[in-house]
Scaffold this active site. Structure first.
Site, PDB file in Angstrom:
ATOM      1  N   CYS A 126      20.359  -2.846 -20.862  1.00 11.36           N
ATOM      2  CA  CYS A 126      21.235  -3.006 -19.702  1.00 11.36           C
ATOM      3  C   CYS A 126      20.384  -3.328 -18.475  1.00 11.36           C
ATOM      4  CB  CYS A 126      21.997  -1.702 -19.522  1.00 11.36           C
ATOM      5  SG  CYS A 126      22.425  -1.322 -17.843  1.00 11.36           S
ATOM      6  N   GLU A 127      20.767  -4.375 -17.745  1.00 11.35           N
ATOM      7  CA  GLU A 127      19.938  -4.777 -16.604  1.00 11.35           C
ATOM      8  C   GLU A 127      20.116  -3.858 -15.399  1.00 11.35           C
ATOM      9  OE1 GLU A 127      21.078  -8.821 -15.702  1.00 11.35           O
ATOM     10  OE2 GLU A 127      22.605  -8.175 -14.275  1.00 11.35           O
ATOM     11  N   HIS A 128      21.090  -2.966 -15.453  1.00  5.61           N
ATOM     12  CA  HIS A 128      21.294  -2.055 -14.321  1.00  5.61           C
ATOM     13  C   HIS A 128      20.526  -0.751 -14.465  1.00  5.61           C
ATOM     14  CE1 HIS A 128      25.058  -4.556 -14.354  1.00  5.61           C
ATOM     15  NE2 HIS A 128      24.491  -4.847 -13.211  1.00  5.61           N
ATOM     16  N   HIS A 129      20.236  -0.358 -15.707  1.00  8.75           N
ATOM     17  CA  HIS A 129      19.535   0.912 -15.915  1.00  8.75           C
ATOM     18  C   HIS A 129      18.282   0.781 -16.795  1.00  8.75           C
ATOM     19  CE1 HIS A 129      23.757   2.096 -15.047  1.00  8.75           C
ATOM     20  NE2 HIS A 129      23.174   3.046 -14.346  1.00  8.75           N
ATOM     21  N   GLN A 167      26.701  -7.214 -20.972  1.00 10.17           N
ATOM     22  CA  GLN A 167      27.292  -7.680 -22.231  1.00 10.17           C
ATOM     23  C   GLN A 167      28.091  -8.975 -22.065  1.00 10.17           C
ATOM     24  OE1 GLN A 167      29.015  -4.582 -24.653  1.00 10.17           O
ATOM     25  NE2 GLN A 167      30.324  -6.055 -25.711  1.00 10.17           N
ATOM     26  N   HIS A 195      26.557   1.171 -25.014  1.00 11.45           N
ATOM     27  CA  HIS A 195      25.610   1.132 -23.902  1.00 11.45           C
ATOM     28  C   HIS A 195      25.052   2.533 -23.700  1.00 11.45           C
ATOM     29  CE1 HIS A 195      26.954  -2.870 -22.153  1.00 11.45           C
ATOM     30  NE2 HIS A 195      27.683  -2.693 -23.237  1.00 11.45           N
ATOM     31  N   CYS A 197      23.464   3.662 -21.332  1.00  9.88           N
ATOM     32  CA  CYS A 197      23.645   4.161 -19.961  1.00  9.88           C
ATOM     33  C   CYS A 197      25.018   4.802 -19.805  1.00  9.88           C
ATOM     34  CB  CYS A 197      23.437   3.060 -18.934  1.00  9.88           C
ATOM     35  SG  CYS A 197      24.514   1.654 -19.139  1.00  9.88           S
TER      36      CYS A 197
HETATM   37 ZN    ZN Z   1      23.724   0.329 -17.431  1.00 10.46          ZN
END
Ligand code: ZN
Length: 234
Positions: A126-129, A167, A195, A197
Site C-alpha cells: 500500500c502506497e499510503h502505509h 488497488q 490490505h 493496513c
Molecule cells: Zn494503506
C-alpha cells in the site's frame, strides 16, 4: 485507450479535492489520484546501487531514532537488507527497465472465446502505509488475432504489483497494459485483495477484502461479466 470519460472526470475531480485537503484530513482513506504511478521526472538519475546505499543509510536512521541497537548482530544487516529488497524485489516494478518483455503469437487455433487466467497470487504494498497488499488477480481477454504466453499474464500482474500501490490503480494499470499489448479493448481484470493496513492496524478488520475490476470493450456486456464470473468461481 478506453478509460471512460466518467472515470477521467473522476480523476480530475479527485485531484482537485485532494489539493484542498491536508494529509491529516485525508487520514487513513485510500485515495486514488490517477492511472500513472506518481513519479518524479528525475526518478532514474541515481543508479540502483546508489539508491540502495542511500536507502540503507536512511533506514538505519529510522531504526536508530526508534531506539533500536544497530550493533546487535540480528539488526546490523537490516538496513542493507531492506534497501536491497526495496530496489531489487518489492518495488522493482517502478523501473520500466524491469517490465516483462512480451512476445505475441498469432492466434493459430482461431480460439475466439474469452481466455481467463485466474487466481494469480500477488504481493504488493500500500502506497499510503508501505505495508503489504496480498491478493489474487483474475485476468481475461478475447483475442483480436494475437495471443500472449500464459506466464506473461502472470508476469505483467507481478510487475505492476511491485510498486507502492493502491488497488484501483493496480487493477487499471494491468488492464490498460494488456489492452495495449494485445491490441484489443476486450480485457478484464478483477482483483480481490487484503490490505494489511486495514487488517493489522487502523480499524483492525481481519475479514474484509477489497474487490476491484476493470472491464474493457466486450466485457462491458453484463452477459460477458456473468460468463467471466462463472469461470472465476468454477
Ligand atoms: Zn494503506
Amino acid at each position: 485507450m478506453k478509460l471512460s470519460e466518467t472515470s477521467l472526470d473522476t480523476f480530475v475531480e479527485t485531484e482537485e479535492i485532494l489539493k484542498s485537503l491536508t494529509h491529516t484530513e485525508i487520514g487513513d482513506d485510500h485515495l486514488y489520484t490517477g492511472l500513472e504511478t506518481p513519479m518524479k521526472e528525475n526518478a532514474f538519475v541515481l543508479s540502483d546501487q546508489e539508491k540502495k546505499e542511500s536507502i540503507a543509510q536512511l533506514f538505519a536512521q529510522i531504526m536508530d531514532i526508534m531506539g533500536l541497537d544497530l550493533n546487535d548482530d540480528s539488526l546490523r544487516g537490516t538496513p542493507q537488507r531492506v534497501a536491497k529488497m526495496y530496489i531489487d524485489e518489492i518495488f522493482s516494478g517502478l523501473n520500466p527497465e524491469n517490465k516483462p518483455k512480451v512476445a505475441l503469437f498469432e492466434n493459430k487455433y482461431q480460439y475466439n472465446q474469452m481466455l481467463v487466467e485466474k487466481n494469480i497470487t500477488f504481493y504488493s504494498n500500500c502506497e499510503h502505509h508501505f505495508v503489504p497488499i496480498v491478493g489474487k488477480a483474475h485476468v481475461a481477454y478475447i483475442s483480436s488475432g494475437k495471443v500472449i504466453g500464459l506466464s506473461k499474464l502472470n508476469r505483467i500482474v507481478q510487475y505492476f504489483a511491485k510498486r507502492p500501490q493502491v488497488q484501483e490503480r493496480l487493477t487499471n494499470q494491468i488492464g490498460v497494459e494488456l489492452q495495449s499489448l494485445l491490441e484489443t479493448e476486450d480485457v478484464a481484470v478483477i482483483i480481490d485483495a487484503k490490505h494489511l493496513c486495514v487488517s493489522s492496524r487502523g480499524i483492525k478488520d481481519d475479514t474484509s477484502a477489497t474487490v476491484t475490476s476493470f472491464y474493457g470493450g466486450a466485457f462491458n456486456d453484463p452477459q460477458k461479466i456473468t460468463e467471466l464470473q462463472q469461470y472465476i468461481s468454477g
